[in-house]
Write an enzyme that holds these catalytic residues in place. Sequence first.
Site, PDB file in Angstrom:
ATOM      1  N   GLY A  50       0.827  -1.198   0.000  1.00  0.00           N
ATOM      2  CA  GLY A  50       0.000   0.000   0.000  1.00  0.00           C
ATOM      3  C   GLY A  50       0.860   1.246   0.000  1.00  0.00           C
ATOM      4  N   ALA A  51       0.443   2.253  -0.781  1.00  0.00           N
ATOM      5  CA  ALA A  51       1.240   3.480  -0.909  1.00  0.00           C
ATOM      6  C   ALA A  51       0.390   4.715  -0.673  1.00  0.00           C
ATOM      7  CB  ALA A  51       1.907   3.534  -2.283  1.00  0.00           C
ATOM      8  N   GLY A  61       1.361   3.869   4.240  1.00  0.00           N
ATOM      9  CA  GLY A  61       2.369   3.070   3.551  1.00  0.00           C
ATOM     10  C   GLY A  61       3.589   3.885   3.166  1.00  0.00           C
ATOM     11  N   ASP A 116      -7.931  -4.966   0.927  1.00  0.00           N
ATOM     12  CA  ASP A 116      -7.192  -6.160   0.510  1.00  0.00           C
ATOM     13  C   ASP A 116      -6.314  -6.718   1.627  1.00  0.00           C
ATOM     14  OD1 ASP A 116      -8.276  -5.751  -2.077  1.00  0.00           O
ATOM     15  OD2 ASP A 116      -6.651  -4.373  -2.568  1.00  0.00           O
ATOM     16  N   THR A 128     -16.266  17.953   3.023  1.00  0.00           N
ATOM     17  CA  THR A 128     -15.486  17.902   4.249  1.00  0.00           C
ATOM     18  C   THR A 128     -16.210  18.485   5.460  1.00  0.00           C
ATOM     19  OG1 THR A 128     -13.466  18.667   5.324  1.00  0.00           O
ATOM     20  CG2 THR A 128     -14.365  20.095   3.639  1.00  0.00           C
ATOM     21  N   ARG A 168     -19.237  12.771  14.426  1.00  0.00           N
ATOM     22  CA  ARG A 168     -19.882  12.362  13.179  1.00  0.00           C
ATOM     23  C   ARG A 168     -21.037  11.392  13.384  1.00  0.00           C
ATOM     24  NH1 ARG A 168     -14.442  11.758   9.371  1.00  0.00           N
ATOM     25  NH2 ARG A 168     -14.153  13.999   9.090  1.00  0.00           N
ATOM     26  N   GLU A 194      -5.829   2.979   7.972  1.00  0.00           N
ATOM     27  CA  GLU A 194      -7.213   2.513   8.101  1.00  0.00           C
ATOM     28  C   GLU A 194      -7.318   1.002   8.109  1.00  0.00           C
ATOM     29  OE1 GLU A 194     -11.654   3.383   6.190  1.00  0.00           O
ATOM     30  OE2 GLU A 194      -9.901   4.425   5.377  1.00  0.00           O
ATOM     31  N   SER A 215      -7.746  10.939  11.231  1.00  0.00           N
ATOM     32  CA  SER A 215      -7.325   9.875  10.322  1.00  0.00           C
ATOM     33  C   SER A 215      -5.976  10.178   9.681  1.00  0.00           C
ATOM     34  CB  SER A 215      -8.379   9.646   9.236  1.00  0.00           C
ATOM     35  OG  SER A 215      -7.960   8.620   8.355  1.00  0.00           O
TER      36      SER A 215
END
EC number: 1.3.5.1
Length: 626
Positions: free
Chosen positions: A46-47, A51, A253, A286, A318, A418, A434
């Site tokens: 993951g990038a 990542g 994934d 947002t 939220r 996440e 996050s």
Amino acid sequence: MLSSALKLTKKVCSTKSNGLIRSFSTQTQSRDYAVVDHTYDAIVVGAGGAGLRAALGLTEKGYKTACITKLFPTRSHTVAAQGGINAALGNADQDDWRWHAYDTVKGSDFLGDQDAIHYMCKEAVPTVLELEQYGVPFSRMDDGRIYQRAFGGQSKNFGKGGQATRCCAAADRTGHALLHTLYGQAVKHNTKFFIEYFVTDLIMENGDCRGVVAINLEDGTIHRFRSHATVIATGGYGRAYFSATSAHTCTGDGNAMVIRAGLPCQDLEFVQFHPTGIYGSGCLITEGARGEGGYLLNSSGERFMPRYAPSVADLASRDVVSRSETMEIREGRGVGPEKDHCLLNLTHLSPEIIDERLPGIRETAMIFAGVDVTKEPIPVIPTVHYNMGGIPTNYKGQVITQVDGKDKLVKGLYAAGESACVSVHGANRLGANSLLDIVVFGRAVANEIENTLAKDTPHKPLPPNAGEESIANIDAIRFSNGTRSTAEIRLEMQKIMQRNAAVFRDGQVLKEGVELIDKCARSLINDLKTTDRTMIWNTDLIESLELQNLMTQAVLTMHSAEARKESRGAHAREDYKERDDANWMKHTLSYLDVNTGKVTLNYRPVVSETLDQSEMETIKPFKRVY
């Protein structure tokens, strides 16, 4: 290196199975596969922000590091994060990282682990200053300091001092700025990227992680990556739902790879619905729009949030705002011909303020809602946005499993972002925590690997059959001859999740959801039809593998939600309306036997102790109101 001697048996046909992986016993065709082998000190899958921060940290420290990603790094979903990143800099107003930690614990509805929250909030200030030094182009105050805006669920003086101004922003494109900066830094430090490689499975040996198996999408070759440390940073699985702010690549994934390896995921029942997804498209508006002064309206033109959250109104957390919108719609005060959404009003803000602080929102609203935000409100609806649950880790990023009811670290395996459940978000994430999470814990993973892995540590050979099961599964999908397409099964799954695991839940709806999602999962295994038999840019295959990953998590999400008999954070049950700390202040660990389809649920305690009681005392549970 190219290992031409490795022969992997291709299993073409399969028996029917109740699980999520086919059983290969009826027919086989032997075919040689030339598998490309790679060896690295560490690999990052993951990038996105987590990542890239992990990979950058590892290459900075001198480790031979590979970053494997199924899409170009700057297309990762971090690029879509808008509002900002929390840190108690105190630029706009007095602030303290302990106040930030208090708000995070409260926002988590007391399911967050306080050791990890302590670590994240204390590290927030140096993390943001480090990002500034890397080159993130934060918006600026008149005196040149980083601009900060108000965000939901944030307070001063442990909830007693009014609204905090804690969210550091780069206009409304903070994720874009952060991701491009981190990618530039990773390239600068010579991180090796494998772009458009789809990682299918972990390579496990005696409970330890030894690396991963991947497909090169361009030419269809199979690659095995051997490493001492494997970092999962593959993001969430928002696309298990019909309407989501997530990119279509957000298929969880890494979570699914961990589940297939026999390891648990944690707290998957907690799915955040963002209050302001654009009605119809689901595109994100947002929380920063409300932080700059925007507010929600019902069909009567009433600003209704003060009725639900008298102290902070539209800047409640939220889960509270999403439930409030849903109640307005249920009680007939929704907007539009179907009375099925609300409005977000920004018309009272000057065009100059909007162009300076919310330029992307103005553009997004025009494109996806046909609305000029300076003249009319934006139609919005609660939309799936974030997964609080994921791969269980400690605050160092080390993956945790359970053996005989006790936590055990999985050697060689880490997770961040996440895809991980540290858990700093508990049952509900605060906005702008996050981006902080991904950077703080991406860096923490790199630091922990440095503390435990000596450079130039020799590698043991991989197991001789490493990758066989993964290739067998690939071929089973490629040669599926059922009656239903990937798109058809995916849509069925998404509608089940949208209907049966929504903002409000109850036992009957969840029980029905369990039955429906289990049936849908069996359909994926027994009745899937694919048409592309090749291995070169086979999008039919990749979408089917992604659906398999989504389905794995959808099943565990529904089962976990049905089992939790309380309301906490994003998990709001109409038949159990109160939080039940005596019985349910604990993390869910969910396992799936992919061969049989059997779901097993276990539990582990919430960490209520901070890292240092003299520095930050434990925040004891109380009734959560805003």
